[in-house]
Structure formats: C-alpha cells, structure tokens
Scaffold this active site. Structure first.
Site, PDB file in Angstrom:
ATOM      1  N   ASP A 106     -56.204 -32.848 -60.020  1.00 15.48           N
ATOM      2  CA  ASP A 106     -55.034 -33.573 -60.527  1.00 15.48           C
ATOM      3  C   ASP A 106     -54.464 -32.988 -61.808  1.00 15.48           C
ATOM      4  O   ASP A 106     -53.849 -33.692 -62.599  1.00 15.48           O
ATOM      5  CB  ASP A 106     -55.444 -35.031 -60.780  1.00 15.48           C
ATOM      6  CG  ASP A 106     -56.735 -35.135 -61.580  1.00 15.48           C
ATOM      7  OD1 ASP A 106     -57.044 -34.174 -62.311  1.00 15.48           O
ATOM      8  OD2 ASP A 106     -57.431 -36.164 -61.473  1.00 15.48           O
ATOM      9  N   GLU A 128     -60.572 -32.614 -53.222  1.00 21.67           N
ATOM     10  CA  GLU A 128     -60.762 -33.825 -54.047  1.00 21.67           C
ATOM     11  C   GLU A 128     -59.515 -34.712 -53.940  1.00 21.67           C
ATOM     12  O   GLU A 128     -58.935 -35.140 -54.942  1.00 21.67           O
ATOM     13  CB  GLU A 128     -61.076 -33.503 -55.510  1.00 21.67           C
ATOM     14  CG  GLU A 128     -61.685 -34.649 -56.284  1.00 21.67           C
ATOM     15  CD  GLU A 128     -61.922 -34.315 -57.759  1.00 21.67           C
ATOM     16  OE1 GLU A 128     -60.971 -34.297 -58.547  1.00 21.67           O
ATOM     17  OE2 GLU A 128     -63.081 -34.062 -58.119  1.00 21.67           O
ATOM     18  N   GLU A 142     -52.844 -37.635 -64.943  1.00 18.28           N
ATOM     19  CA  GLU A 142     -53.513 -37.192 -63.715  1.00 18.28           C
ATOM     20  C   GLU A 142     -53.250 -38.100 -62.524  1.00 18.28           C
ATOM     21  O   GLU A 142     -53.163 -37.631 -61.384  1.00 18.28           O
ATOM     22  CB  GLU A 142     -55.019 -37.062 -63.965  1.00 18.28           C
ATOM     23  CG  GLU A 142     -55.409 -35.880 -64.851  1.00 18.28           C
ATOM     24  CD  GLU A 142     -55.231 -36.136 -66.345  1.00 18.28           C
ATOM     25  OE1 GLU A 142     -54.884 -37.280 -66.727  1.00 18.28           O
ATOM     26  OE2 GLU A 142     -55.429 -35.205 -67.139  1.00 18.28           O
ATOM     27  N   HIS A 223     -62.185 -35.764 -73.942  1.00 15.78           N
ATOM     28  CA  HIS A 223     -60.960 -34.959 -74.053  1.00 15.78           C
ATOM     29  C   HIS A 223     -59.713 -35.620 -73.477  1.00 15.78           C
ATOM     30  O   HIS A 223     -58.642 -35.038 -73.473  1.00 15.78           O
ATOM     31  CB  HIS A 223     -61.146 -33.614 -73.347  1.00 15.78           C
ATOM     32  CG  HIS A 223     -61.196 -33.755 -71.845  1.00 15.78           C
ATOM     33  ND1 HIS A 223     -60.059 -33.789 -71.069  1.00 15.78           N
ATOM     34  CD2 HIS A 223     -62.220 -33.899 -70.991  1.00 15.78           C
ATOM     35  CE1 HIS A 223     -60.407 -33.929 -69.810  1.00 15.78           C
ATOM     36  NE2 HIS A 223     -61.708 -34.008 -69.723  1.00 15.78           N
ATOM     37  N   ARG A 225     -56.319 -37.298 -72.556  1.00 14.05           N
ATOM     38  CA  ARG A 225     -55.078 -37.501 -73.315  1.00 14.05           C
ATOM     39  C   ARG A 225     -54.846 -38.975 -73.638  1.00 14.05           C
ATOM     40  O   ARG A 225     -54.311 -39.295 -74.693  1.00 14.05           O
ATOM     41  CB  ARG A 225     -53.883 -36.955 -72.528  1.00 14.05           C
ATOM     42  CG  ARG A 225     -53.789 -35.451 -72.581  1.00 14.05           C
ATOM     43  CD  ARG A 225     -52.691 -34.908 -71.695  1.00 14.05           C
ATOM     44  NE  ARG A 225     -52.796 -33.447 -71.646  1.00 14.05           N
ATOM     45  CZ  ARG A 225     -52.009 -32.607 -72.318  1.00 14.05           C
ATOM     46  NH1 ARG A 225     -51.045 -33.064 -73.069  1.00 14.05           N
ATOM     47  NH2 ARG A 225     -52.192 -31.308 -72.223  1.00 14.05           N
ATOM     48  N   HIS A 255     -64.259 -30.045 -76.771  1.00 11.66           N
ATOM     49  CA  HIS A 255     -63.136 -29.463 -76.020  1.00 11.66           C
ATOM     50  C   HIS A 255     -62.220 -28.707 -76.982  1.00 11.66           C
ATOM     51  O   HIS A 255     -62.088 -29.091 -78.150  1.00 11.66           O
ATOM     52  CB  HIS A 255     -62.387 -30.626 -75.353  1.00 11.66           C
ATOM     53  CG  HIS A 255     -61.417 -30.226 -74.276  1.00 11.66           C
ATOM     54  ND1 HIS A 255     -60.189 -29.672 -74.541  1.00 11.66           N
ATOM     55  CD2 HIS A 255     -61.495 -30.328 -72.929  1.00 11.66           C
ATOM     56  CE1 HIS A 255     -59.553 -29.454 -73.394  1.00 11.66           C
ATOM     57  NE2 HIS A 255     -60.323 -29.839 -72.400  1.00 11.66           N
TER      58      HIS A 255
HETATM   59  C1  UD1 Z   1     -56.390 -30.425 -68.832  1.00 17.25           C
HETATM   60  C2  UD1 Z   1     -55.933 -31.327 -67.697  1.00 17.25           C
HETATM   61  C3  UD1 Z   1     -56.899 -32.481 -67.494  1.00 17.25           C
HETATM   62  C4  UD1 Z   1     -58.318 -31.978 -67.365  1.00 17.25           C
HETATM   63  C5  UD1 Z   1     -58.665 -31.085 -68.523  1.00 17.25           C
HETATM   64  C6  UD1 Z   1     -60.014 -30.499 -68.315  1.00 17.25           C
HETATM   65  C7  UD1 Z   1     -53.513 -31.541 -67.354  1.00 17.25           C
HETATM   66  C8  UD1 Z   1     -52.292 -32.287 -67.693  1.00 17.25           C
HETATM   67  N1  UD1 Z   1     -54.626 -31.919 -67.995  1.00 17.25           N
HETATM   68  O1  UD1 Z   1     -56.296 -31.179 -70.033  1.00 17.25           O
HETATM   69  O2  UD1 Z   1     -56.552 -33.196 -66.323  1.00 17.25           O
HETATM   70  O3  UD1 Z   1     -59.181 -33.093 -67.342  1.00 17.25           O
HETATM   71  O4  UD1 Z   1     -57.714 -30.007 -68.602  1.00 17.25           O
HETATM   72  O5  UD1 Z   1     -60.552 -29.970 -69.490  1.00 17.25           O
HETATM   73  O6  UD1 Z   1     -53.491 -30.659 -66.549  1.00 17.25           O
HETATM   74  N2  UD1 Z   1     -57.198 -25.196 -75.166  1.00 17.25           N
HETATM   75  C9  UD1 Z   1     -57.679 -24.002 -75.664  1.00 17.25           C
HETATM   76  N3  UD1 Z   1     -58.474 -23.235 -74.847  1.00 17.25           N
HETATM   77  C10 UD1 Z   1     -58.836 -23.603 -73.609  1.00 17.25           C
HETATM   78  C11 UD1 Z   1     -58.361 -24.828 -73.120  1.00 17.25           C
HETATM   79  C12 UD1 Z   1     -57.530 -25.620 -73.904  1.00 17.25           C
HETATM   80  O7  UD1 Z   1     -57.401 -23.623 -76.789  1.00 17.25           O
HETATM   81  O8  UD1 Z   1     -59.568 -22.860 -72.934  1.00 17.25           O
HETATM   82  C13 UD1 Z   1     -56.324 -26.036 -76.029  1.00 17.25           C
HETATM   83  C14 UD1 Z   1     -54.920 -25.436 -76.194  1.00 17.25           C
HETATM   84  O9  UD1 Z   1     -54.453 -25.735 -77.485  1.00 17.25           O
HETATM   85  C15 UD1 Z   1     -54.110 -26.208 -75.151  1.00 17.25           C
HETATM   86  C16 UD1 Z   1     -54.758 -27.576 -75.269  1.00 17.25           C
HETATM   87  O10 UD1 Z   1     -56.150 -27.306 -75.423  1.00 17.25           O
HETATM   88  O11 UD1 Z   1     -52.750 -26.214 -75.413  1.00 17.25           O
HETATM   89  C17 UD1 Z   1     -54.508 -28.514 -74.117  1.00 17.25           C
HETATM   90  O12 UD1 Z   1     -54.778 -27.888 -72.876  1.00 17.25           O
HETATM   91  P1  UD1 Z   1     -54.138 -28.494 -71.518  1.00 17.25           P
HETATM   92  O13 UD1 Z   1     -54.579 -27.694 -70.375  1.00 17.25           O
HETATM   93  O14 UD1 Z   1     -52.664 -28.708 -71.673  1.00 17.25           O
HETATM   94  O15 UD1 Z   1     -54.728 -29.947 -71.431  1.00 17.25           O
HETATM   95  P2  UD1 Z   1     -56.192 -30.499 -71.456  1.00 17.25           P
HETATM   96  O16 UD1 Z   1     -56.178 -31.611 -72.446  1.00 17.25           O
HETATM   97  O17 UD1 Z   1     -57.177 -29.412 -71.596  1.00 17.25           O
HETATM   98  N1  UDP Z   2     -68.466 -28.654 -68.695  1.00 22.45           N
HETATM   99  C1  UDP Z   2     -68.900 -27.398 -69.129  1.00 22.45           C
HETATM  100  N2  UDP Z   2     -69.079 -27.214 -70.472  1.00 22.45           N
HETATM  101  C2  UDP Z   2     -68.836 -28.176 -71.391  1.00 22.45           C
HETATM  102  C3  UDP Z   2     -68.369 -29.441 -70.939  1.00 22.45           C
HETATM  103  C4  UDP Z   2     -68.182 -29.646 -69.575  1.00 22.45           C
HETATM  104  O1  UDP Z   2     -69.142 -26.508 -68.334  1.00 22.45           O
HETATM  105  O2  UDP Z   2     -69.019 -27.915 -72.590  1.00 22.45           O
HETATM  106  C5  UDP Z   2     -68.232 -28.853 -67.253  1.00 22.45           C
HETATM  107  C6  UDP Z   2     -68.896 -30.063 -66.636  1.00 22.45           C
HETATM  108  O3  UDP Z   2     -70.176 -29.735 -66.132  1.00 22.45           O
HETATM  109  C7  UDP Z   2     -67.937 -30.439 -65.516  1.00 22.45           C
HETATM  110  C8  UDP Z   2     -66.595 -29.947 -65.995  1.00 22.45           C
HETATM  111  O4  UDP Z   2     -66.858 -29.081 -67.099  1.00 22.45           O
HETATM  112  O5  UDP Z   2     -68.231 -29.752 -64.311  1.00 22.45           O
HETATM  113  C9  UDP Z   2     -65.740 -31.097 -66.438  1.00 22.45           C
HETATM  114  O6  UDP Z   2     -64.587 -30.600 -67.068  1.00 22.45           O
HETATM  115  P1  UDP Z   2     -63.730 -31.441 -68.070  1.00 22.45           P
HETATM  116  O7  UDP Z   2     -64.549 -32.537 -68.636  1.00 22.45           O
HETATM  117  O8  UDP Z   2     -63.079 -30.462 -69.001  1.00 22.45           O
HETATM  118  O9  UDP Z   2     -62.566 -32.006 -67.142  1.00 22.45           O
HETATM  119  P2  UDP Z   2     -62.437 -33.264 -66.154  1.00 22.45           P
HETATM  120  O10 UDP Z   2     -63.577 -33.238 -65.205  1.00 22.45           O
HETATM  121  O11 UDP Z   2     -62.396 -34.498 -66.997  1.00 22.45           O
HETATM  122  O12 UDP Z   2     -61.133 -33.035 -65.500  1.00 22.45           O
END
Ligand code: UD1
Ligand code: UDP
Length: 382
Positions: A106, A128, A142, A223, A225, A255
C-alpha cells in the site's frame, strides 16, 4: 504419424515494481521464485522511494533491479513523490511491455505503479491484497492506496481468508481473489535460515546484548505518518518512562524519516536504558526480534513477524488492518497514548500469566510457501 510437438509458450514477462523497505522484504521471495522458474522472464523496477533502507534489503537478498528511478528526496511530499512515480514508472512500462505488473502492499510506489499500468491496460497482480482498516485516515495514506490498487488489480493475492472476505465485500470478482498467505513469512524463514547458517550476518548486536545483559529487551519501531507530531512525542515519552525501570532496556532502530528521528533523538538520546540505533538490516532486525521479550511497534510488517516468533506485540496505532494477530492473542492495539503504552507494557513485564498468554508462536499470516503459490497464479490466463 510422429507425435505432434507442443510449441513452448514464451515465458511470461513479469515486471515487479517496488520502492520501500517493506515492499522489498515481502517481494524478494517472489523475485527469487520468478527468477528460478522457466515460465517467467523476470524484470525489476525499483522507484528508489527509499534509498538506504531499500538498499539494505537488495543487498542481503541479492536482488538486482533492472531499473532504478532514484526518486527519494529528503522529507519528500506525497504529491510530488506520487507525480514523479507515475511518470517514471510509466516510462519503464513503455520500455518493458510486460504481461503482468506485480505490486505489493500500500505504498505510494505500489499505488502509482498500479495506476501507470492501468493507463497502459497492463494487468496488475497485487500481493498482500485486501487489507483494510475501514478508516481512510488510519493508516494514512495507505488505506486509500490499497483501495485504489484493489480497484485496478486483475489478480488479488490475499494473505488471509479475512483479507479475501474484505475484497469480496467490495464486489471484487471472486475468480480473481486467491488466498496465498503473506510472503513476509517466506522472507522471515529465508532470513532465519541464512542467519542460522552464518551467525555473523547478525553479529552487530553483540555489544548491545552485552550492555543490556540480564534486562528484559523491548524492541521498538515507529514511523507511521498518522503518528507524526503529537503521537511521536507521546510514544517517545512512554519509552522514556519504561526505561526508568532498571530491569528493562529498549532497542529502537530509528526510521530515516526526519519526522521520526528529530522527536526520538530530542526525547531519548542519552537515556541510559535506551539504545537508539540506525535502521538495522534484515538479518540484524530478525535477530533483534528473536532476542526481544516484547515488541512495541506501529509497523505493519513487524505485526506479522512478531506472532511468527511468539513475541507479544503492542501495536501503537488506533486501528489495525491485521487483526489476525489480535484475534490470536499475540498482538494488542494500544494506540499512541503514553499512559496506555506504559500500562500495557508494564502489565506484560510484571504479570507472568499475562505475558505467557501472549507469547505463543503461531502463523496466522502464512506458511512460507506464498511465493510459489503466486508464481502459479501468474501463469493463469490474464
Ligand atoms: C513509506 C510508506 C509507508 C511504509 C514505510 C515503510 C508511503 C506513502 N509510505 O513511508 O507506507 O510503511 O515507507 O518504511 O508510501 N528516508 C531516508 N532514507 C530511506 C528512507 C526514507 O532518508 O531509506 C527519509 C527521507 O527523508 C524521505 C522520508 O524518509 O523523504 C520519507 O520517506 P517516504 O518513503 O516518503 O515515507 P515513509 O514515511 O518512509
Ligand atoms: N525492519 C528491518 N530493520 C529495521 C526495522 C524493520 O529490516 O530496523 C523490517 C521488519 O522486519 C519488517 C519491515 O522492515 O519486515 C517493516 O518495514 P516498516 O516498518 O518500515 O514498514 P511497514 O511494514 O510498516 O510498512
């Protein structure tokens, strides 16, 4: 007359599109299966919605993308991200001309890939499928992302019977909905076997194990939003209060989203029984779950992994689209209120019977064979 030869069908061209850590974890078992199966020609596009956290998974799983759109920007807005995703993935679709596009879950990447495929009349397989909270603001955005994908997909791979029922209740064609289990269990089993064979893959936690020897370990992730702002602050203050207990230590891989890091660092940095660490790669995170007594999380994937490992999980969200863990008794919804988090965690730490009732390993989300089932479904006429 000599036996007629059956012409071998061309392999199905599958384009798997993903961009974030959880999608990569839940799709690598399927990519492995597709690559090992002569019925398919597997291509991979990563959006780069995440960078460091995505690359950690690509590296450990050995998945090598054919396209990397490198779309991550610091603290990116949803509208700008979504616009660039649709345009970028659309160009890859025009190049690849796949028979199927596979998306997972999602995220913005999954939703945009489904939309770009729909614009080109390419069928979408949704891994999923059918998770619903019933509230478009929890989780945000999501719930709407997955409903959009649900309207587009030609194949819905539902992890559980409940997810299938949710799709049928939305009048999705039953012939397109299949219960496959969740590939997260395939991934967890794969990584657990890797770490058993090569323990040094998760050796980086030794120092913390030594520092916190004799304490009960709480593994924490947060993490979402919808928790940004006040929710993050109350989660941080709950952890600070729990860490005042001398018998408890919290290990929290933070995160990379700045909205998470700034709050957690300002409340928890330097607190004696709290270790704020960088995001762990999957072997190290699986090891952290295995050594934890209790899990506090707002993550989706962690809610699925903790029951498989028999770890009680307190879900710091108002709703869950994964009630199977709650029904089975290993997960409990506690929201982001500090009082409630502290009370529920303390109860599990102090009341042996309450703890034992939740600490039971079971797999409501899958049996580890989901990727193989999805491969077979991708061979059906589309
Ligand atoms: C995204 C997904 C969320 C998922 C999550 C998993 C959307 C809208 N949200 O949220 O559903 O649960 O990923 O973790 O798709 N950033 C880094 N490095 C990284 C990753 C993120 O620096 O490797 C920082 C950046 O500043 C980026 C911010 O995190 O702009 C937000 O990343 P984004 O993918 O927009 O949203 P998440 O909150 O990570
Ligand atoms: N995970 C990881 N390292 C971390 C935290 C989480 O590998 O430091 C893995 C965790 O085992 C799970 C996945 O990341 O499989 C979950 O991702 P996240 O919580 O970012 O996103 P969500 O599942 O909420 O979309």
């Amino acid at each position: 007359m000599a036996a007629m030869e059956h012409p071998t069908a061309d392999p199905r061209r599958i384009l798997t599109v993903f961009g974030t850590r959880p999608e990569a974890i839940k799709l690598f078992p399927l990519v492995h299966a597709l690559e090992a199966d002569a019925r398919f020609h597997s291509r991979i596009c990563v959006s780069g919605q995440h960078r460091g956290m995505l690359d950690q998974v690509l590296e450990i799983s050995g998945v090598m993308p054919h396209h990397d759109l490198q779309l991550m920007q610091p603290d990116q807005s949803l509208d700008e991200l979504t616009a660039r995703l649709i345009t970028g993935i659309g160009m890859v679709l025009d190049l690849e001309q796949p028979d199927w596009v596979v998306v997972q879950g999602d995220t913005a990447t999954a939703m945009a890939a489904a939309l770009a495929a729909y614009y080109r009349k390419v069928p979408v397989a949704h891994v999923e499928a059918g998770l619903r909270s019933g509230n478009i603001h929890h989780p945000w955005p999501e719930e709407v992302n997955r409903k959009i994908i649900g309207n587009i997909a030609a194949l819905h791979c539902a992890p559980t019977e409940r997810a299938k029922a949710a799709l049928l209740a939305e009048n999705v064609d039953p012939a397109t909905v299949h219960v496959t289990g969740n590939t997260v269990i395939d991934a967890l089993q794969w990584i657990t076997a890797r770490v058993e064979a090569q323990p040094n893959l998760a050796g980086g936690l030794h120092e913390l194990e030594h520092r916190f020897a004799g304490k009960r370990i709480i593994a924490v992730t947060s993490h979402r939003r919808e928790n940004f702002g006040e929710g993050m602050k109350t989660i941080a203050s709950a952890l600070r209060r729990l860490a005042e207990r001398p018998d408890v230590a919290a290990i929290f891989p933070v995160h990379l989203n700045p909205n998470v890091r700034d709050v957690m660092a300002s409340t928890l940095a330097g607190v004696e029984n709290v270790a704020l660490v960088e995001p762990l790669d999957y072997p190290h995170f699986a090891r952290l779950l295995a050594m934890a007594d209790l899990v506090l999380t707002d993550s989706g994937g962690v809610q699925e992994e903790a029951p498989a490992l028999g770890k009680p999980v307190l879900v710091m969200r108002a709703t869950t689209e994964r009630p199977e863990g709650v029904d089975a008794g290993t997960a409990k919804l506690v929201g982001s209120d500090a009082e409630r988090i502290v009370a529920e965690a303390s109860r599990l730490l102090d009341d042996k019977a309450a703890y034992s009732a939740m600490a039971r390993a079971h797999n409501p989300f899958g049996d580890g064979n989901s990727a193989a089932r999805i491969c077979d479904l991708l061979c059906l006429p589309c």
